[in-house]
Structure formats: C-alpha cells, structure tokens
Scaffold this motif. Structure first.
Motif, short mmCIF file in Angstrom:
data_model
loop_
_atom_site.label_atom_id
_atom_site.label_comp_id
_atom_site.label_asym_id
_atom_site.label_seq_id
_atom_site.Cartn_x
_atom_site.Cartn_y
_atom_site.Cartn_z
N SER A 35 44.05 43.12 36.53
CA SER A 35 42.83 42.44 37.18
C SER A 35 42.79 41.05 36.93
O SER A 35 43.60 40.51 36.10
CB SER A 35 41.61 42.91 36.20
OG SER A 35 41.28 44.32 36.56
N LYS A 36 42.11 40.21 37.87
CA LYS A 36 42.02 38.80 37.80
C LYS A 36 43.30 38.06 38.12
O LYS A 36 43.67 36.99 37.32
CB LYS A 36 41.20 38.36 36.31
CG LYS A 36 40.02 39.09 36.43
CD LYS A 36 39.24 38.56 34.88
CE LYS A 36 38.00 39.32 34.84
NZ LYS A 36 37.20 39.01 33.64
N ILE A 37 44.04 38.52 39.10
CA ILE A 37 45.17 38.14 39.50
C ILE A 37 45.16 37.91 40.88
O ILE A 37 44.54 38.28 41.53
CB ILE A 37 46.38 38.72 39.11
CG1 ILE A 37 46.86 39.94 39.77
CG2 ILE A 37 46.55 38.78 37.53
CD1 ILE A 37 47.91 40.66 39.69
N GLU A 38 46.12 36.66 41.41
CA GLU A 38 45.88 36.39 42.86
C GLU A 38 47.20 35.59 43.13
O GLU A 38 47.73 35.05 42.17
CB GLU A 38 44.72 35.78 43.35
CG GLU A 38 44.76 34.43 42.97
CD GLU A 38 43.21 33.68 43.57
OE1 GLU A 38 42.80 34.24 44.45
OE2 GLU A 38 43.07 32.64 43.01
N GLY A 39 47.78 35.72 44.19
CA GLY A 39 48.78 34.96 44.88
C GLY A 39 49.96 35.71 44.91
O GLY A 39 50.04 37.20 45.06
N GLY A 40 51.34 35.17 45.18
CA GLY A 40 52.53 35.78 45.17
C GLY A 40 53.33 36.20 44.06
O GLY A 40 53.79 35.52 43.51
#
Length: 167
Positions: free
Chosen positions: A122-127
C-alpha cells in the motif's frame, strides 16, 4: 566418501585414529592415501529467462507475476531451491514480495514457468520493477540450494525491463 563440489586436482585421503591409551605406540595413528585425481564435475546453471506482469496496477492490489527459469548448464539441477520475487522502487529500494520453493529438479536444457498472485504494498506509486532471483540461497549457507560452479553462481537474478505503473 562423498567429495565436496567444486574441487579438482590431486587430493589425498587422510585418516587418523586414537582413543585408548597406547603407552609408547602413539606415533602411528595416521595414514595417507596415494594421490587421487579428481575432475571437476559438470554444473547446472539456473537463470531467470523471462518475467511477466501487468503494465498497470493499483497500490495494495493483487497482481499475477510469471517467471521462467532455464537450466542452461551441463548437469541436472537436483533437489530443491528457492525463487525470490522482489519489487524494486523507482529509487532502487527493494521489497520482498514472495519466496517460492521449487522441488522437482531441472534437467540441463529444460525450463519451468511459474505464476503467482502477489499483493503489492500500500501507499506506493510510480514505475516499479519486478526482479526474480532463482536459487536465491546460494552462498548464504542456509536453506536448500543447488550448487552452481564458477560464473554460473552469479547469474541467477533478472529484473523485468517493463515497469509496472502503480497508482
């Protein structure tokens, strides 16, 4: 006698005994064999050939990750070993997503493909990229592993060239 893996050259078997009190006969408790020529045995070479995952995903969601391991060595990979699936952030930090044991052995020139459903943090984003390390306990001295000789010991990891864009 089972010889250790990865040795070659001329070796000697040394035998020593002892135990009871021998008074003056204490200097004859060892024996040595003649030189025994030992040839280096053929080695398996496990490599991660391919990794597949989704192009996009939501944080905290379940995703299907597939990978293929190929034995490009000259010998059978016997016994069992461990594959680690790792998530690599855009900054390079890593998170272990799962550990999977393969216990069927793998003949030279053969491959297996495995698919597992893994939960993204949880609480991650991006490549983010997926990395798979086969025979991951090699050299750690713990757990089960397959002996791989020389350069075959250092090619067990592969990072997917396609990032999973997490939102």
């Amino acid at each position: 006698v089972t010889l250790p893996e990865g040795i070659s050259g001329t070796w000697y078997l040394n035998v020593g005994t002892g135990g009871p009190y021998e008074f003056i006969y204490t200097n004859n408790n060892t024996g040595h064999s003649l030189g025994i020529p030992v040839a280096l045995s053929l080695s398996p070479d496990l490599v991660v050939e391919d990794i597949a995952g989704p192009a996009t995903a939501q944080e905290g969601s379940l995703v299907d990750i597939s990978w293929t391991v190929f034995n490009q060595g000259e010998a059978r990979a016997g016994g069992s070993w461990q594959d680690n699936v790792i998530l690599i952030s855009p900054s390079g930090s890593t998170t272990l997503l799962g550990t999977y044991v393969y216990d069927r052995g793998l003949d030279a020139g053969q491959r297996y493909t495995r698919t597992e459903q893994l939960r993204l943090p949880s609480k991650i984003e991006g490549g983010w990229r997926i990395q798979v390390v086969t025979n991951s306990l090699l050299g750690t001295g713990s757990g089960t592993q397959v002996y791989e000789h020389g350069a075959a010991r250092g090619n067990n990891a592969r990072t997917d060239d396609q990032a999973i864009v997490v939102s």
